[in-house]
Design a protein around this motif. Structure first.
Motif, PDB file in Angstrom:
ATOM      1  N   SER A  73       0.810  -1.217   0.000  1.00 33.93           N
ATOM      2  CA  SER A  73       0.000   0.000   0.000  1.00 33.93           C
ATOM      3  C   SER A  73       0.843   1.267   0.000  1.00 33.93           C
ATOM      4  CB  SER A  73      -0.955   0.015   1.201  1.00 33.93           C
ATOM      5  OG  SER A  73      -0.282   0.275   2.408  1.00 33.93           O
ATOM      6  N   TRP A  74       2.116   1.154   0.391  1.00 29.36           N
ATOM      7  CA  TRP A  74       2.992   2.326   0.337  1.00 29.36           C
ATOM      8  C   TRP A  74       3.222   2.771  -1.116  1.00 29.36           C
ATOM      9  CZ3 TRP A  74       7.693   2.033  -2.204  1.00 29.36           C
ATOM     10  CH2 TRP A  74       8.141   0.749  -2.513  1.00 29.36           C
ATOM     11  N   GLY A  75       2.932   1.893  -2.065  1.00 30.27           N
ATOM     12  CA  GLY A  75       3.010   2.288  -3.480  1.00 30.27           C
ATOM     13  C   GLY A  75       1.863   3.194  -3.901  1.00 30.27           C
ATOM     14  N   GLY A  76       0.713   3.033  -3.248  1.00 33.31           N
ATOM     15  CA  GLY A  76      -0.423   3.906  -3.502  1.00 33.31           C
ATOM     16  C   GLY A  76      -0.764   4.052  -4.973  1.00 33.31           C
ATOM     17  N   ALA A  77      -1.239   5.235  -5.334  1.00 27.94           N
ATOM     18  CA  ALA A  77      -1.617   5.511  -6.720  1.00 27.94           C
ATOM     19  C   ALA A  77      -0.419   5.521  -7.650  1.00 27.94           C
ATOM     20  CB  ALA A  77      -2.342   6.852  -6.802  1.00 27.94           C
ATOM     21  N   ALA A  78       0.773   5.489  -7.070  1.00 27.12           N
ATOM     22  CA  ALA A  78       1.991   5.435  -7.883  1.00 27.12           C
ATOM     23  C   ALA A  78       2.427   4.010  -8.178  1.00 27.12           C
ATOM     24  CB  ALA A  78       3.134   6.166  -7.167  1.00 27.12           C
ATOM     25  N   GLY A  79       1.901   2.997  -7.424  1.00 28.12           N
ATOM     26  CA  GLY A  79       2.478   1.679  -7.642  1.00 28.12           C
ATOM     27  C   GLY A  79       1.822   0.482  -6.998  1.00 28.12           C
ATOM     28  N   ALA A  80       0.534   0.518  -6.644  1.00 27.73           N
ATOM     29  CA  ALA A  80      -0.063  -0.582  -5.887  1.00 27.73           C
ATOM     30  C   ALA A  80      -0.920  -1.536  -6.712  1.00 27.73           C
ATOM     31  CB  ALA A  80      -0.907  -0.029  -4.733  1.00 27.73           C
ATOM     32  N   MET A  81      -0.944  -1.405  -8.032  1.00 26.28           N
ATOM     33  CA  MET A  81      -1.804  -2.271  -8.843  1.00 26.28           C
ATOM     34  C   MET A  81      -1.302  -3.710  -8.875  1.00 26.28           C
ATOM     35  SD  MET A  81      -4.470  -0.753 -10.021  1.00 26.28           S
ATOM     36  CE  MET A  81      -4.902  -2.154 -11.048  1.00 26.28           C
ATOM     37  N   VAL A  82      -2.264  -4.636  -8.962  1.00 27.23           N
ATOM     38  CA  VAL A  82      -2.019  -6.051  -9.235  1.00 27.23           C
ATOM     39  C   VAL A  82      -2.719  -6.387 -10.548  1.00 27.23           C
ATOM     40  CG1 VAL A  82      -2.485  -8.416  -8.492  1.00 27.23           C
ATOM     41  CG2 VAL A  82      -1.810  -6.684  -6.807  1.00 27.23           C
ATOM     42  N   SER A  83      -2.062  -7.178 -11.393  1.00 30.18           N
ATOM     43  CA  SER A  83      -2.686  -7.583 -12.643  1.00 30.18           C
ATOM     44  C   SER A  83      -1.966  -8.818 -13.160  1.00 30.18           C
ATOM     45  CB  SER A  83      -2.636  -6.437 -13.664  1.00 30.18           C
ATOM     46  OG  SER A  83      -3.427  -6.736 -14.805  1.00 30.18           O
ATOM     47  N   THR A  84      -2.262  -9.200 -14.390  1.00 31.42           N
ATOM     48  CA  THR A  84      -1.601 -10.310 -15.064  1.00 31.42           C
ATOM     49  C   THR A  84      -1.127  -9.844 -16.429  1.00 31.42           C
ATOM     50  OG1 THR A  84      -3.583 -11.116 -16.192  1.00 31.42           O
ATOM     51  CG2 THR A  84      -3.181 -11.940 -13.955  1.00 31.42           C
ATOM     52  N   ALA A  85      -0.278 -10.638 -17.047  1.00 30.13           N
ATOM     53  CA  ALA A  85       0.203 -10.275 -18.381  1.00 30.13           C
ATOM     54  C   ALA A  85      -0.947 -10.174 -19.372  1.00 30.13           C
ATOM     55  CB  ALA A  85       1.229 -11.312 -18.845  1.00 30.13           C
ATOM     56  N   GLN A  86      -1.882 -11.103 -19.311  1.00 25.88           N
ATOM     57  CA  GLN A  86      -3.004 -11.092 -20.240  1.00 25.88           C
ATOM     58  C   GLN A  86      -3.930  -9.917 -19.980  1.00 25.88           C
ATOM     59  OE1 GLN A  86      -5.392 -14.643 -20.224  1.00 25.88           O
ATOM     60  NE2 GLN A  86      -6.708 -13.941 -21.878  1.00 25.88           N
ATOM     61  N   ASP A  87      -4.243  -9.658 -18.707  1.00 28.59           N
ATOM     62  CA  ASP A  87      -5.111  -8.523 -18.387  1.00 28.59           C
ATOM     63  C   ASP A  87      -4.500  -7.215 -18.853  1.00 28.59           C
ATOM     64  OD1 ASP A  87      -7.054 -10.083 -17.235  1.00 28.59           O
ATOM     65  OD2 ASP A  87      -6.920  -9.188 -15.231  1.00 28.59           O
ATOM     66  N   TRP A  88      -3.185  -7.069 -18.637  1.00 24.37           N
ATOM     67  CA  TRP A  88      -2.578  -5.794 -19.006  1.00 24.37           C
ATOM     68  C   TRP A  88      -2.554  -5.606 -20.522  1.00 24.37           C
ATOM     69  CZ3 TRP A  88      -1.955  -2.828 -14.798  1.00 24.37           C
ATOM     70  CH2 TRP A  88      -1.508  -1.518 -15.012  1.00 24.37           C
ATOM     71  N   ALA A  89      -2.370  -6.674 -21.253  1.00 24.42           N
ATOM     72  CA  ALA A  89      -2.437  -6.581 -22.710  1.00 24.42           C
ATOM     73  C   ALA A  89      -3.830  -6.138 -23.147  1.00 24.42           C
ATOM     74  CB  ALA A  89      -2.083  -7.921 -23.344  1.00 24.42           C
ATOM     75  N   ARG A  90      -4.860  -6.664 -22.506  1.00 24.78           N
ATOM     76  CA  ARG A  90      -6.228  -6.256 -22.838  1.00 24.78           C
ATOM     77  C   ARG A  90      -6.448  -4.791 -22.481  1.00 24.78           C
ATOM     78  NH1 ARG A  90     -10.696 -10.104 -20.467  1.00 24.78           N
ATOM     79  NH2 ARG A  90      -9.451 -11.546 -21.748  1.00 24.78           N
ATOM     80  N   PHE A  91      -5.905  -4.369 -21.334  1.00 26.41           N
ATOM     81  CA  PHE A  91      -6.011  -2.960 -20.945  1.00 26.41           C
ATOM     82  C   PHE A  91      -5.343  -2.065 -21.978  1.00 26.41           C
ATOM     83  CE2 PHE A  91      -3.529   0.429 -18.678  1.00 26.41           C
ATOM     84  CZ  PHE A  91      -4.575   1.342 -18.537  1.00 26.41           C
ATOM     85  N   TYR A  92      -4.112  -2.396 -22.375  1.00 27.79           N
ATOM     86  CA  TYR A  92      -3.421  -1.584 -23.369  1.00 27.79           C
ATOM     87  C   TYR A  92      -4.186  -1.557 -24.690  1.00 27.79           C
ATOM     88  CZ  TYR A  92       1.153  -0.140 -21.470  1.00 27.79           C
ATOM     89  OH  TYR A  92       2.168   0.488 -20.810  1.00 27.79           O
ATOM     90  N   GLY A  93      -4.744  -2.699 -25.098  1.00 28.34           N
ATOM     91  CA  GLY A  93      -5.505  -2.734 -26.334  1.00 28.34           C
ATOM     92  C   GLY A  93      -6.706  -1.812 -26.275  1.00 28.34           C
ATOM     93  N   ALA A  94      -7.431  -1.822 -25.150  1.00 24.42           N
ATOM     94  CA  ALA A  94      -8.592  -0.956 -24.999  1.00 24.42           C
ATOM     95  C   ALA A  94      -8.188   0.505 -24.908  1.00 24.42           C
ATOM     96  CB  ALA A  94      -9.374  -1.367 -23.746  1.00 24.42           C
TER      97      ALA A  94
END
Length: 446
Positions: free
Chosen positions: A310-331
């Protein structure tokens, strides 16, 4: 977590673990992953003695389109990265022509904790910034925020000279605010020894108690404090938590089932274990304050997977997967998440190097550069145990991800030349495979 600045003062340069120096070295790498320099640096330790090789061959799993000419190269480079010290690695490449290449490699000693899969959850570090910028730009498109809004409008009295700092300056790192991750108060949390849950306001307060680096809008300097402020603005403007905003505005609409904003140490699904060397296996030259991580010890490493991010906050606290992030970038790149005007604003960049105005640039939560294989948009992220690189072409149809289950080597690349060199080789090959092109010939790993 990605940290630092390009505008080092003499004081910053004398710090034993200068986030400014680390980020400067790495940011050019992330968008020069590209200029075939590769990715280095994040939060202040090392990865694994580069001379130590697993006792037996690393385990591997790979799936790919049969016609992919780059699968064997990526598999070889991923195996090589594990052989020289990375506990595990996930590679995913979509070249726009069919089934993606997915590769996992894992050192045998890690298998007692978890059998790695390409779809495992991963801490994404400063890739979080791209999602936070997307949320802001959605609200801009809805007329609820404006990039010209002074931060004082939304956070009265919380940011010195807040009337002169706009939301755009926060998003593209031209505010001049000092980086909270350089404050000693954050160190125990970063090392996993302080489990407190940090809020955006608390992280912002750490950053602004230090003098600014320059007048707002006059230079560029990467600072996590900018995004702590962005997190606080998002919460103030919507009356909702960052976790809810990510869930309802990005994850659910895109069906990203393993993407969420972490507020504590809990994972929601199968996840990659993240490791750092234990104190006894840290090499000379690693500062004393970052040699001893909290977590379960075995095989010369510390499992930092359960440490609170949580010390990462809005700068660094996300969790995801390689596939999810590819879908995010595509969208994102195809305009499904943002109106055209706001996507254009995101892609409006400022130079990250004042001596190279036509070189790599930072937009709103995302970076870009021309590379030997094609123009990319990208970000990277590091938080203890996890180093991630995500790259996309301008359309979002081609993506590449490299996830490495250790981050500390990137903080001290000169101390770990073999591991750093192997990581660069894999990252460059993945990026070029995304464009269906061969990577420039790399020097042999020595």
């Amino acid at each position: 977590m990605t940290t630092g600045s390009r505008n080092n003062s003499a004081h910053e340069q004398s710090r034993p673990r200068s986030a400014a120096r680390r980020r400067r070295e790495r940011l050019m790498a992330a968008v020069s992953l590209l200029a075939v320099t590769g990715l280095v640096g994040t939060l202040g330790y090392e990865g694994h003695a580069a001379t130590r090789t697993p006792a037996t061959a690393p385990t591997a799993h790979a799936t790919s389109a049969a016609e992919s000419p780059y699968h064997s190269q990526l598999e070889r480079l991923a195996r090589q990265l594990v052989a020289v010290g990375a506990p595990a690695v996930i590679v995913r490449v979509e070249d726009g022509h069919g089934r993606p290449v997915e590769i996992t490699e894992q050192a045998p000693w890690t298998r007692k904790d978890h059998r790695l899969r390409a779809e495992d959850e991963f801490r994404m570090g400063s890739n979080t910034k791209t999602m936070m910028a997307t949320l802001v730009l959605q609200l801009v498109g809805e007329g609820k925020l404006a990039l010209t809004d002074p931060v004082e409008t939304w956070l009265p009295g919380q940011v010195p000279n807040g009337r002169a700092i706009t939301l755009r300056m926060l998003l593209n790192h031209t505010s001049g605010l000092a980086d909270y991750s350089e404050d000693p108060a954050i160190l125990r949390s970063a090392m996993g020894k302080d489990p407190r849950r940090w809020t955006s306001e608390q992280l912002l307060a750490l950053g602004v108690r230090h003098d600014p680096k320059f007048p707002p809008g006059t230079q560029w300097s990467y600072s996590n404090t900018n995004y702590a402020a962005i997190g606080a603005v998002l919460e103030r403007a919507t009356g909702r938590s960052l976790a809810d905003l990510v869930r309802d505005r990005i994850a659910r609409p895109l069906r990203l089932e393993h993407t969420y904003y972490a507020t504590d140490s809990a994972w929601r699904g199968p996840h990659a274990q993240g490791y750092e060397p234990d104190a006894a296996h840290m090499p000379p030259g690693v500062p004393a304050e970052v040699r001893d991580f909290a977590g379960a010890h075995h095989d010369g490493h510390v499992d930092v997977s359960r440490n609170n991010p949580s010390w990462g906050g809005a700068a660094g606290a996300m969790v995801s997967t390689a596939q999810d992030w590819a879908r995010f970038y595509g969208a994102l790149m195809s305009g499904k998440l943002l109106p055209a005007a706001q996507l254009a604003q995101m892609r409006t960049t400022v130079p990250t190097d004042p001596n190279d105005p036509d070189g790599p640039g930072y937009g709103l939560g995302i970076e870009t550069a021309a590379t030997p294989c094609g123009r990319v948009w990208a970000h990277d992220g590091g938080i203890p145990g996890y180093l991630s690189t995500h790259v996309t072409d301008p359309t979002g149809r081609r993506t590449a991800t490299v996830l490495v289950a250790t981050e500390a080597f990137a903080e001290n690349p000169k101390a770990f030349p073999v591991l750093t060199q192997a990581a660069k080789a894999l990252q460059n090959a993945a990026m070029c495979a995304m464009f269906d092109r061969p990577a420039p010939i790399a020097e042999p790993i020595t």
